[in-house]
Design an enzyme around this catalytic site. Structure first.
Site, PDB file in Angstrom:
ATOM      1  CB  THR A 275     -35.768  25.463 -19.667  1.00 39.11           C
ATOM      2  OG1 THR A 275     -35.662  26.609 -20.506  1.00 39.11           O
ATOM      3  CG2 THR A 275     -36.995  24.645 -20.050  1.00 39.11           C
ATOM      4  CG  HIS A 276     -31.486  27.008 -19.270  1.00 37.74           C
ATOM      5  ND1 HIS A 276     -30.292  26.345 -19.367  1.00 37.74           N
ATOM      6  CD2 HIS A 276     -32.240  26.592 -20.326  1.00 37.74           C
ATOM      7  CE1 HIS A 276     -30.303  25.576 -20.454  1.00 37.74           C
ATOM      8  NE2 HIS A 276     -31.483  25.695 -21.042  1.00 37.74           N
TER       9      HIS A 276
ATOM     10  CE  LYS B  11     -35.631  36.016   6.322  1.00 34.21           C
ATOM     11  NZ  LYS B  11     -34.242  35.724   6.694  1.00 34.21           N
TER      12      LYS B  11
ATOM     13  CG  ASN C 110     -36.195  32.175   7.893  1.00 35.77           C
ATOM     14  OD1 ASN C 110     -36.279  33.040   7.032  1.00 35.77           O
ATOM     15  ND2 ASN C 110     -35.512  32.339   9.011  1.00 35.77           N
TER      16      ASN C 110
ATOM     17  CD  GLN D 295     -20.250  -4.645  14.463  1.00 39.26           C
ATOM     18  OE1 GLN D 295     -20.310  -5.821  14.788  1.00 39.26           O
ATOM     19  NE2 GLN D 295     -19.581  -3.752  15.162  1.00 39.26           N
TER      20      GLN D 295
HETATM   21  N1  ARG Z   1     -22.502  -7.600  15.029  1.00 45.92           N
HETATM   22  C1  ARG Z   1     -22.049  -8.240  13.841  1.00 45.92           C
HETATM   23  C2  ARG Z   1     -22.596  -7.474  12.602  1.00 45.92           C
HETATM   24  O1  ARG Z   1     -23.366  -6.605  12.796  1.00 45.92           O
HETATM   25  C3  ARG Z   1     -22.406  -9.656  13.872  1.00 45.92           C
HETATM   26  C4  ARG Z   1     -22.001 -10.446  12.677  1.00 45.92           C
HETATM   27  C5  ARG Z   1     -21.059 -11.573  12.860  1.00 45.92           C
HETATM   28  N2  ARG Z   1     -19.864 -11.249  13.583  1.00 45.92           N
HETATM   29  C6  ARG Z   1     -18.832 -12.081  13.625  1.00 45.92           C
HETATM   30  N3  ARG Z   1     -17.806 -11.747  14.339  1.00 45.92           N
HETATM   31  N4  ARG Z   1     -18.843 -13.166  12.910  1.00 45.92           N
HETATM   32  O2  ARG Z   1     -22.233  -7.700  11.470  1.00 45.92           O
END
Ligand code: ARG
Length: 494
Positions: free
Chosen positions: A163-164, A291, A293, A330
């Site tokens: 511990t520690h 060494k 590693n 996205q």
């Molecule tokens: N490539 C987009 C994504 O990965 C598609 C989703 C819908 N895109 C849109 N413009 N409604 O989220």
């Protein structure tokens, strides 16, 4: 170039073409191409549902299902690679639609009936996430097995527990390795939960408001092996909780691996010397010839950082985001992919590094006999003989100081010195002064006593086996099975 030829999914209302830099900037094909199989499976389910609901004609459905199935098969055999069919696709969904259109013509344009990329992209990502999580659970099993097998032969190999990072009380190497196993078992459970969480189908939510076609989202969910259907079409396309949850499960797993990896780095140092790394898992230095590693372990420790970053990134991505879909979403993919990839690669490397460790029980034993590890045991002994614990603690503290000033361990102190510090001590005190004799007496729940550790080994084996059984029993989506078996157009697909 017509909209059809270029692969654009929209364009009717635009008089001018998209700026090429904006195309590149918004393009997700470079990273969402790995969703190709999952998106094809999602489209198969959607098309089959449209067919069953009489939304698509038998002729169109046949063309679409056969076409999608051909593309999927060619992708799986490697005959076809995303990007092979050149065009200006903005994502993998566009690439698939154009590839299909090139093959079957007009009917390809009907797959998108009652569907938007908003529900489509989340379907593909959910399918991908589920499969990746199943693979991760399988890998946790493999690593846990390495530790379990090692633990089995070290039930009576004693070392200091810390511990520690200061020597505390004796534990066995089996007991210590099992601590890592239990952390991993909890990780596997979280990965399974994340898999189940991702099993809600958003298909049928379309852009955000469902559809006026008689779609059957429960049927497409069933075809995809999802356990549930979205209860709200807005939430269905806005929800990325499953992404955050999968990334979190991966990040916490990485945090656990990093703690173990740090231990490998410490234990293989000359200072600790508790383990030796096999040549196959260590690397040399370009300047210092001596060494060896532990670089793989260091990298596991280091990679935990980026997975933690991905969780923060994903939460920040969702924070304040208006319902429903926004292009910000996205950005979910690269973070999730990297978190899952990193966890998978690290689990694989950890199993090899763990297997390549040679434990030096001689060094562990040496450490056990330096550091007054019997002190707590001596205090407990005094308590059993009527001394209140606080008083015993104080008395043993004096004995420790005495030993320290003589440069020896507690068991090397003359009996009368011990008795002078601890008046309740009798002749039999010598039994508690040897850490190796004292440790097996710690037979409380989950403790280091060999009997307890044997029990733990048994329950850990069962828990680890469950991971393998779970991963093995996860079924592929029924529509995918139908594709493999060439029954996409059969009367009923179970
Ligand atoms: N490539 C987009 C994504 O990965 C598609 C989703 C819908 N895109 C849109 N413009 N409604 O989220």
């Amino acid at each position: 170039m017509s909209q059809h030829e270029s692969g654009a999914l929209w364009g009717g209302r635009f008089a001018e073409a998209l700026h090429p830099l904006i195309h590149d900037f918004t393009n997700s094909l470079p990273f969402d191409r790995r969703l190709v199989r999952y998106d094809l499976v999602g489209s198969l389910a959607h098309a089959r549902m449209l067919y069953e609901q009489d939304i698509l004609s038998g002729e169109d459905s046949t063309a679409i299902l056969t076409g999608l199935s051909d593309v999927l098969r060619e992708i799986e055999t490697g005959e076809l690679v995303v990007g092979d069919v050149k065009g200006e696709d903005e994502d993998v969904h566009a690439w698939i639609e154009r590839t299909l259109a090139n093959r079957i013509g007009d009917p390809a344009g009907r797959v998108h009936t009652a569907r938007s990329r908003n529900d489509q992209t989340s379907v593909a990502l959910r399918l991908y996430t589920r499969e990746a999580l199943i693979a991760l659970v399988g890998l946790t099993h493999d690593l846990a097995m390495v530790w379990l097998v090692q633990a089995e032969s070290h039930v009576a190999s004693w070392l200091p527990g810390y511990t520690h990072l200061q020597r505390g009380q004796p534990v066995s190497l089996a007991h210590h390795l099992l601590a890592h196993v239990w952390a991993l078992v909890a990780d596997a459970r979280r990965l399974q939960q994340a898999h189940d969480e991702a099993g809600v189908s958003p298909l049928g939510a379309a852009a955000l408001a469902g559809s006026s076609f008689p779609v059957d989202p429960a049927r497409s969910a069933e075809l995809l092996g999802f356990a549930a259907v979205f209860p709200n079409s807005i939430h269905a396309v806005a929800d990325r909780d499953y992404v955050a949850q999968a990334a979190f499960a991966a990040a916490l797993l990485m945090v656990h691996l990093s703690r173990w990896a740090d231990e490998v780095v410490l234990w293989t140092s000359s200072e600790f010397g508790f383990a030796r790394l096999s040549d196959t898992v260590s690397q040399g230095s370009s300047i210092m010839p001596q060494k060896k590693n532990p670089e793989a372990a260091e990298l596991i420790r280091g990679k935990a950082g980026r997975t933690i970053g991905h969780v923060s990134g994903l939460l920040a991505l969702m924070k304040g985001l208006p319902f429903a879909y926004n292009s910000d979403l996205q950005e979910d993919k690269e973070a999730l992919f990297d978190a899952l990839d990193t966890a998978g690669a690290s689990l694989g490397a950890a199993a090899i590094v763990a297997d390549g460790l040679e434990y030096r029980t001689d060094r562990m034993r040496e450490a056990l006999h330096g550091g007054m590890l019997a002190a707590t045991e001596l205090a407990d002994y005094l308590v059993r003989r009527g001394t209140p614990f606080r008083t015993a603690h104080e008395q043993v503290g004096h004995a420790v100081r005495e030993a320290e000033s003589r440069g020896c361990e507690l068991d090397a102190l003359p009996l009368d010195t011990i008795m002078a510090c601890c008046p309740a001590a009798a002749d039999d005190v010598v039994h508690v002064l040897d850490p190796e004799r004292a440790a097996p007496a710690h037979d409380s729940t989950g403790g280091p006593a060999p009997t307890r550790v044997e029990e733990q080994l048994e329950s850990a084996r069962a828990a680890v086996a469950q991971c393998r059984v779970w991963a093995r029993d996860c079924e592929p989506p029924p529509i995918y099975v139908a594709h493999r078996e060439g029954r996409l157009l059969e009367e009923s697909i179970p």
